[in-house]
Design a protein around this motif. Structure first.
Motif, mmCIF file in Angstrom:
data_model
loop_
_atom_site.group_PDB
_atom_site.id
_atom_site.type_symbol
_atom_site.label_atom_id
_atom_site.label_comp_id
_atom_site.label_asym_id
_atom_site.label_seq_id
_atom_site.Cartn_x
_atom_site.Cartn_y
_atom_site.Cartn_z
ATOM 1 N N GLN A 128 1.259 1.249 5.356
ATOM 2 C CA GLN A 128 0.671 0.414 6.409
ATOM 3 C C GLN A 128 1.276 -0.984 6.372
ATOM 4 O O GLN A 128 1.116 -1.751 7.305
ATOM 5 C CB GLN A 128 -0.847 0.329 6.234
ATOM 6 C CG GLN A 128 -1.573 1.458 6.916
ATOM 7 C CD GLN A 128 -3.066 1.241 6.916
ATOM 8 O OE1 GLN A 128 -3.663 0.925 5.886
ATOM 9 N NE2 GLN A 128 -3.683 1.410 8.054
ATOM 10 N N ASP A 150 0.251 3.882 1.607
ATOM 11 C CA ASP A 150 0.190 4.589 2.895
ATOM 12 C C ASP A 150 1.164 4.029 3.932
ATOM 13 O O ASP A 150 1.094 4.397 5.102
ATOM 14 C CB ASP A 150 -1.244 4.555 3.435
ATOM 15 C CG ASP A 150 -1.759 3.143 3.597
ATOM 16 O OD1 ASP A 150 -0.955 2.206 3.525
ATOM 17 O OD2 ASP A 150 -2.975 2.976 3.789
ATOM 18 N N ARG A 204 -2.167 4.550 8.958
ATOM 19 C CA ARG A 204 -1.832 5.219 7.712
ATOM 20 C C ARG A 204 -0.862 6.371 7.959
ATOM 21 O O ARG A 204 -1.052 7.136 8.899
ATOM 22 C CB ARG A 204 -3.154 5.786 7.182
ATOM 23 C CG ARG A 204 -3.256 5.941 5.738
ATOM 24 C CD ARG A 204 -4.679 6.276 5.384
ATOM 25 N NE ARG A 204 -5.033 5.519 4.184
ATOM 26 C CZ ARG A 204 -4.557 5.838 2.999
ATOM 27 N NH1 ARG A 204 -3.774 6.859 2.842
ATOM 28 N NH2 ARG A 204 -4.882 5.104 1.961
ATOM 29 N N ASP A 214 0.838 -1.201 0.000
ATOM 30 C CA ASP A 214 0.000 0.000 0.000
ATOM 31 C C ASP A 214 0.871 1.248 0.000
ATOM 32 O O ASP A 214 1.961 1.244 0.564
ATOM 33 C CB ASP A 214 -0.884 0.017 1.252
ATOM 34 C CG ASP A 214 -2.042 -0.958 1.147
ATOM 35 O OD1 ASP A 214 -2.102 -1.665 0.117
ATOM 36 O OD2 ASP A 214 -2.857 -1.000 2.071
HETATM 37 MG MG MG Z 1 -4.272 1.634 4.186
#
Ligand code: MG
Ligand code: UDP
Length: 314
Positions: A98, A96, A201, A94
Motif C-alpha cells: 500500500q 501489502d 491492499r 507495509d
Molecule cells: Mg495495509
C-alpha cells in the motif's frame, strides 16, 4: 555507496509475499548504485509468512528476517527493524504494497541532495477505505494535532526514508507503549512530505480491524497528550459548581417555602450525572495509570524467536 535499509513488518502476509518480493527486487534493480538491506519482521504469523522469509533469505542474503515469539504489533516490529538496521538511510513499508515503493528513488535523491532528514509519504486521498473509518481517522489526526505538541499530518504513513541521525534519535525513545507516528514527529528533524494516491491492499485483508484502530488511537492520545487529564479536572470542577448552586437553591427553597423534600427526580438526575462524571474522570486517569504501569515494568519491546541476523547488534 549509500546503504538503504527497508523494514517490512508482517503479520499473516503469505498472500502478499508473492507480490512483495518481486516489487522489492524491482526497486533494488532500479537503484543499482545503492546497497540494500531488507529486514522482514514476522509477528509470529499463523500462516506461511515465516517460510517465505526463510526462503527469501536463502535466495538472496540481502533479505534478513526477525521472527517474534508472539504478535507484538506493528510498532514493536518497526522498533526491532530500526534497532537492527545498519543502513545510512532507513525506511519502513507495509507488506501489502500500500506504500508507494516506486517513490523511494525520488525520496532518496531528494534527501541526498538536500538538507532534510526525512522524506515521508502521506495519502492525499483515502480512496478504497471504508467511509466511516477514514472519517474517524481524519477526526483523530485533527484532535491529536490540537491536543498534543507533536504535529501529525493527516494520512501520514509510516513509509518514510530517514537519515541515520533521525533513526538513532528514535531508538533513544525506549518506551514500551509505542505510538510510532507520534514518536516520528516528537523527535523533530526536517521532514519533507510527498503526497500520493491511496492504493488498495495487493492481497489478503487488513490486519488492523476497527477495534484495534480505536485502541491504537486511545494509546496515541494517552502517550502524547495530557490534555484529557486537564479536561477531566475541568469537567469535575464544572460539575461541582453546578452541584453547589443547586444545593444552595434547594436549601433556600426549603428555608422559605418549608416544603417537604419531594424532589426525587431531580435528586436522581444529580446523582446519576455526578456518578457518570466521576466514572468518566476515573476512566481517563486509569488510562494514564495503565500506561505508566506498563512503562514502569520495563519489559522488552519484543522477543525474538528466530532470526537470520546476528544477536550481537541488539
Ligand atoms: Mg495495509
Ligand atoms: N502488521 C503487523 N502486526 C500486526 C498488524 C499488522 O506487523 O499486528 C503489519 C501488516 O502485516 C502490514 C502492516 O503492518 O504489513 C500494515 O497492516 P495493514 O495493512 O493490515 O493495516 P492497514 O493498511 O489496513 O492500516
Amino acid at each position: 555507496m549509500d546503504k538503504i535499509t527497508i523494514i517490512v513488518p508482517c503479520y499473516n502476509e503469505s498472500e502478499s509475499f508473492p507480490f512483495l518480493i518481486p516489487a522489492l527486487n524491482d526497486t533494488m534493480n532500479k537503484m543499482k548504485e545503492q546497497e540494500f538491506e531488507i529486514i522482514l519482521v514476522d509477528n509470529c504469523s499463523e500462516d506461511d509468512t515465516l517460510e517465505f522469509m526463510r526462503k527469501a533469505h536463502a535466495d538472496d542474503p540481502r533479505y534478513q528476517y526477525i521472527s517474534f515469539s508472539r504478535n507484538f504489533g506493528k510498532d514493536a516490529s518497526m522498533f526491532a527493524g530500526l534497532k537492527k538496521s545498519t543502513g545510512d538511510y532507513v525506511t519502513v513499508m507495509d507488506a501489502d504494497l500500500q506504500d508507494p515503493l516506486d517513490m523511494l528513488e525520488e525520496m532518496y535523491k531528494f534527501l541526498k541532495e538536500s538538507d532534510y532528514d526525512c522524506a515521508a509519504a502521506y495519502r492525499n486521498t483515502r480512496k478504497g477505505e471504508p467511509w466511516l473509518r477514514s472519517e474517524l481517522a481524519k477526526a483523530f489526526y485533527k484532535l491529536m494535532g490540537s491536543i498534543s505538541s507533536s504535529e501529525m499530518v493527516s494520512g501520514a504513513r509510516d513509509f518514510r526514508l530517514m537519515k541515520r541521525p533521525m533513526v538513532n534519535a528514535i531508538l533513544e525513545l525506549e518506551e514500551s507503549v509505542r505510538f510510532t507516528k507520534g514518536i516520528f514527529s516528537w523527535v523533530g528533524f526536517k521532514t519533507k512530505w510527498f503526497g500520493y494516491e491511496n492504493k488498495e491492499r495487493v492481497a489478503g485483508e487488513t490486519k488492523l480491524p476497527m477495534k484495534s484502530a480505536f485502541t491504537y488511537a486511545m494509546r496515541g492520545i494517552v502517550a502524547f497528550s495530557t490534555v484529557p487529564l486537564v479536561a477531566a479536572s475541568f469537567m469535575g470542577f464544572g460539575v461541582c459548581v453546578v452541584a453547589v448552586i443547586y444545593l444552595l437553591y434547594v436549601i433556600i427553597k426549603q428555608l422559605i417555602l418549608h416544603e417537604a423534600v419531594a424532589g426525587y427526580p431531580s435528586l436522581m438526575c444529580v446523582l446519576l450525572f455526578g456518578i457518570g462524571t466521576i466514572l468518566m474522570v476515573l476512566g481517563v486517569i486509569g488510562q494514564y495509570l495503565a500506561q505508566m504501569y506498563l512503562e514502569i515494568k520495563h519489559r522488552p519491546i519484543y522477543i525474538t524467536r528466530e532470526t537470520s541476523m546476528s544477536e550481537k547488534k541488539e
